[in-house]
Design an enzyme around this catalytic site. Structure first.
Site, PDB file in Angstrom:
ATOM      1  N   ARG A 147       1.140  -5.716  -4.977  1.00 51.30           N
ATOM      2  CA  ARG A 147       1.123  -6.613  -3.821  1.00 51.30           C
ATOM      3  C   ARG A 147       1.557  -8.046  -4.150  1.00 51.30           C
ATOM      4  NH1 ARG A 147      -0.606  -4.413   0.749  1.00 51.30           N
ATOM      5  NH2 ARG A 147      -2.103  -2.689   0.743  1.00 51.30           N
ATOM      6  N   ASP A 203       5.238  -7.922   5.238  1.00 54.03           N
ATOM      7  CA  ASP A 203       5.284  -8.993   4.239  1.00 54.03           C
ATOM      8  C   ASP A 203       6.406  -8.762   3.227  1.00 54.03           C
ATOM      9  OD1 ASP A 203       3.268 -10.491   5.229  1.00 54.03           O
ATOM     10  OD2 ASP A 203       1.712  -9.733   3.886  1.00 54.03           O
ATOM     11  N   GLU A 210     -10.084  -0.240  11.505  1.00 55.20           N
ATOM     12  CA  GLU A 210     -10.526  -1.054  10.365  1.00 55.20           C
ATOM     13  C   GLU A 210     -10.690  -2.542  10.695  1.00 55.20           C
ATOM     14  OE1 GLU A 210      -7.395  -1.407   7.390  1.00 55.20           O
ATOM     15  OE2 GLU A 210      -8.886  -1.284   5.820  1.00 55.20           O
ATOM     16  N   GLY A 247       0.824  -1.216   0.000  1.00 56.01           N
ATOM     17  CA  GLY A 247       0.000   0.000   0.000  1.00 56.01           C
ATOM     18  C   GLY A 247       0.855   1.261   0.000  1.00 56.01           C
ATOM     19  N   LYS A 259       8.251   0.601   5.484  1.00 51.77           N
ATOM     20  CA  LYS A 259       7.114   1.417   5.035  1.00 51.77           C
ATOM     21  C   LYS A 259       5.793   0.863   5.544  1.00 51.77           C
ATOM     22  CE  LYS A 259       4.479  -0.054   2.530  1.00 51.77           C
ATOM     23  NZ  LYS A 259       3.536  -0.781   1.669  1.00 51.77           N
ATOM     24  N   THR A 260       4.877   1.631   5.950  1.00 54.39           N
ATOM     25  CA  THR A 260       3.440   1.335   6.070  1.00 54.39           C
ATOM     26  C   THR A 260       2.764   2.389   6.944  1.00 54.39           C
ATOM     27  OG1 THR A 260       1.674  -0.161   6.705  1.00 54.39           O
ATOM     28  CG2 THR A 260       3.693  -0.412   7.967  1.00 54.39           C
ATOM     29  N   ASP A 293       0.250   1.855   8.503  1.00 57.48           N
ATOM     30  CA  ASP A 293      -0.340   1.155   9.645  1.00 57.48           C
ATOM     31  C   ASP A 293       0.508   1.260  10.911  1.00 57.48           C
ATOM     32  OD1 ASP A 293      -2.138   0.454   7.746  1.00 57.48           O
ATOM     33  OD2 ASP A 293      -1.642  -1.672   7.678  1.00 57.48           O
TER      34      ASP A 293
HETATM   35  P1  FBP Z   1       0.573  -1.872   3.635  1.00 58.03           P
HETATM   36  O1  FBP Z   1       0.556  -2.720   4.865  1.00 58.03           O
HETATM   37  O2  FBP Z   1       0.899  -2.616   2.415  1.00 58.03           O
HETATM   38  O3  FBP Z   1       1.423  -0.662   3.821  1.00 58.03           O
HETATM   39  O4  FBP Z   1      -0.910  -1.306   3.394  1.00 58.03           O
HETATM   40  C1  FBP Z   1      -1.596  -0.620   4.371  1.00 58.03           C
HETATM   41  C2  FBP Z   1      -3.047  -0.386   4.028  1.00 58.03           C
HETATM   42  O5  FBP Z   1      -3.254   0.978   3.745  1.00 58.03           O
HETATM   43  C3  FBP Z   1      -3.979  -0.879   5.138  1.00 58.03           C
HETATM   44  O6  FBP Z   1      -4.167   0.100   6.120  1.00 58.03           O
HETATM   45  C4  FBP Z   1      -5.232  -1.230   4.376  1.00 58.03           C
HETATM   46  O7  FBP Z   1      -5.964  -2.240   5.027  1.00 58.03           O
HETATM   47  C5  FBP Z   1      -4.697  -1.748   3.072  1.00 58.03           C
HETATM   48  O8  FBP Z   1      -3.451  -1.114   2.874  1.00 58.03           O
HETATM   49  C6  FBP Z   1      -5.614  -1.495   1.910  1.00 58.03           C
HETATM   50  O9  FBP Z   1      -4.951  -1.818   0.738  1.00 58.03           O
HETATM   51  P2  FBP Z   1      -5.710  -2.188  -0.600  1.00 58.03           P
HETATM   52  O10 FBP Z   1      -6.290  -0.911  -1.131  1.00 58.03           O
HETATM   53  O11 FBP Z   1      -4.656  -2.754  -1.480  1.00 58.03           O
HETATM   54  O12 FBP Z   1      -6.780  -3.173  -0.232  1.00 58.03           O
END
Ligand code: FBP
Length: 557
Positions: free
Chosen positions: A145, A176, A311, A81, A202-203, A205
């Site tokens: 992803r 991941d 979430e 993400g 990165k994230t 979250d």
């Molecule tokens: P990452 O862990 O890959 O950084 O993604 C975070 C995030 O923004 C989460 O908060 C959310 O659940 C998810 O990505 C949503 O991603 P997508 O739009 O690919 O479903």
């Protein structure tokens, strides 16, 4: 290309680097520290990572460096993400490479790890990089992803590295993707090929952290963006005095985002999934927490409020967790038959045969839209897509129902009008705050230094982040240090452990000490928009989570 005035102004922003990285490269030496052990399952991990386990933690300090001038070919991948600051990691890496040797080359793999597997790339030039400095988004090369999992995918990655004669690949990603980076590093060494692998944390979250990775990049900007919006909503609620706002916030299974936003805005209610899980808080108790605030505020004539919902909370509510698990198990066995059924009612009757009575009753009593999301919206493996469930709307419906009962009993006399919101995508590509712009550029530059030092299987680490940037410490830690063994699809696998909200940590304890007061009284804070130009106390402040964690654990989280 037409650009906004702010973007033009941000192009000229010069990210602040740790003092050590401002030295001439020849004067920045690699210092090897203690040997790193994984957080648990050391024996298993040693077997998985025969070549890359047990390396030392490293720091950069003043001293001689004879390795920085070499011409290098480096690939870079944005994975998962979007998170604000990704472009600055690439800019920091690019500038480091060019400073080392003007002939070094940075290759951007397109669309995430798939770009490496399929050998799709672009050469990143100074002209391109200059158009993306201090901007949000991952659009310079795109993200994806795809996981590098199968033997064919590993072999294809190696093939690409050979074709492009890569000295190193930098993988910018979450838990991941960095797990993937660790596996790839081991694979390359095992196959006797010298491409080094370096990860970057990165994230949005915020769940990729430890003593040496104090925060993942993007969290700072994302929470500030959401907090601005929540603050605005709080102020609107307090002005109009007629709506309860239910706001779901991204963050997958971790509630760091919701917790930080609560600390920044002081809403009436904020749930923390980790607490729901730990204390086995049921749907009924969650609705009690909400109605308690609604009733008490109505008694004071305050028929408005703000509620934050992480979430992933839905999957931690015990009865919902059981239902989701039973649905996933049933789909695993009878997925094909289930897909043949056309109507929602047929699907419901079908499930009556396979799931427990408790789960069936819960499913039947859920608002139809939510039940449909559970039954129809499934991922390619047949699993429920928890993040797509409108928890905020579900809680509104259930609260309305309970308030009706309380009204009939004469306990509640107020009005309950609501709005639901979901904030996630609003923050993932925001222009990085000064903190993220500086942190990311430093992470990228440090990644270059780790490559120049010949390391592989490391993640770039910049720490001491609550101090001014010049006092930040730059270095790296072995990726295996963040790993443990977990069951994935029935098989024990090495993975980077997600850092969830700690209920005995300072951020949660600070929130817990204040939440009862916030529930009844109107204590909203209005953080306002992220400021890019102005005094440091307005523009350069880190998150409250980081400050509280650093104050309570000076050595790290
Ligand atoms: P990452 O862990 O890959 O950084 O993604 C975070 C995030 O923004 C989460 O908060 C959310 O659940 C998810 O990505 C949503 O991603 P997508 O739009 O690919 O479903």
């Amino acid at each position: 290309m037409e650009i906004s005035n702010l973007q033009r102004a941000r192009y000229t922003y010069s990210p602040k680097l740790p003092a050590i990285l401002r030295e001439e490269l020849e004067n920045i030496a690699l210092k090897r520290g203690e040997l790193a052990e994984a957080i648990s399952d050391q024996g298993d991990l040693k077997l998985f990572f025969r070549n890359t386990y047990g390396k030392p933690i490293v720091n950069f300090e003043k001293g001689d460096n004879l390795h920085v001038g070499k011409k290098l070919n480096v690939g870079v991948i944005l994975s998962g993400g979007q998170a604000p600051g990704g472009h600055n990691v690439i800019a920091g890496l690019f500038d480091g490479l060019k400073k080392g040797n003007a002939e070094s080359q940075l290759i951007g793999f397109l669309g995430g790890p798939a770009g490496l597997i399929e050998n799709k790339y672009t050469i990143l030039t100074a002209d391109t990089i200059d158009q993306y400095r201090n901007t949000g988004g991952f659009d310079v090369i795109g993200s994806g992803r795809t996981k590098i999992e199968t033997p064919d995918q590993f072999a294809a990655s190696l093939e690409t590295a050979k074709k492009l004669n890569l000295d190193a690949i930098v993988i910018i990603g979450g838990d991941d993707s960095n797990t993937n980076a660790a596996l790839l590093a081991e694979y390359f060494v095992e196959n006797d090929y010298p491409t080094q692998i370096i990860g970057c944390p990165k994230t949005i979250d915020g769940d990729l952290k430890n003593e040496y990775i104090e925060t993942s990049f993007g969290f700072d900007t994302a929470v500030k963006t959401y907090s601005e919006l929540i603050g605005n909503i709080g102020r609107d609620a307090n002005s109009a005095k007629k709506y309860w706002h239910f706001i779901k916030l991204m963050g997958r299974s971790a509630s760091h985002i919701a917790l930080e936003c609560a600390l920044q805005t002081q809403p009436n209610v904020c749930f923390i999934s980790e607490e729901v899980s730990e204390k086995q808080i049921s749907f009924a108790q969650i609705i009690d927490i909400i109605t308690n605030a609604v009733v008490k505020r109505a008694d004071k004539g305050e028929n408005f409020g703000v509620i934050l919902i992480p979430e992933g909370m839905i999957e931690f509510i015990p009865e919902m967790k059981q239902l989701i698990e039973e649905l996933n198990d049933t789909m695993g066995v009878y997925g094909r038959e289930f897909e043949q059924l056309n109507s929602f009612i047929e699907r419901l009757y079908f499930l009556d045969r396979y799931i427990s009575e408790t789960s069936y009753t819960l499913l039947k009593n859920l608002p139809s839209q939510i039940a449909e999301q559970l039954l129809i919206d499934r991922d390619p493996h047949g699993n429920v897509q928890v993040s797509r469930i409108d928890t905020e709307k579900l809680l509104i419906r259930m609260t309305e129902k309970r308030l009706k009962e309380l009204k009939a009993q004469g306990v509640y006399k107020g009005k309950f009008a609501t709005f639901s919101h979901f904030f996630g995508y609003e923050g993932r590509c925001a222009a990085p705050s000064n903190f993220d712009a500086d942190y990311c550029y430093s992470l990228g530059f440090t990644a270059f230094m780790l490559i120049a030092a010949g390391l592989t299987g490391y993640i770039s680490s910049v720490r001491n982040l609550t101090a001014p940037a010049e006092q930040w410490i730059a270095g790296g830690i072995p990726l295996t240090m963040m790993m443990n063994m977990e069951q994935r699809h029935g098989i024990k696998k090495p993975v980077i452990k997600k850092a969830l909200v700690e209920l005995d940590g300072a951020p949660f304890k600070t929130f817990r000490a204040k939440r009862e007061q916030w529930a009844i009284n109107t204590c909203y804070l209005f953080p306002g928009a992220i400021q890019y130009f102005g005094p440091p106390e307005v523009c350069d402040q880190p998150t409250k989570t980081l400050v509280l964690e650093k104050t309570s654990h000076p050595k790290g989280v």
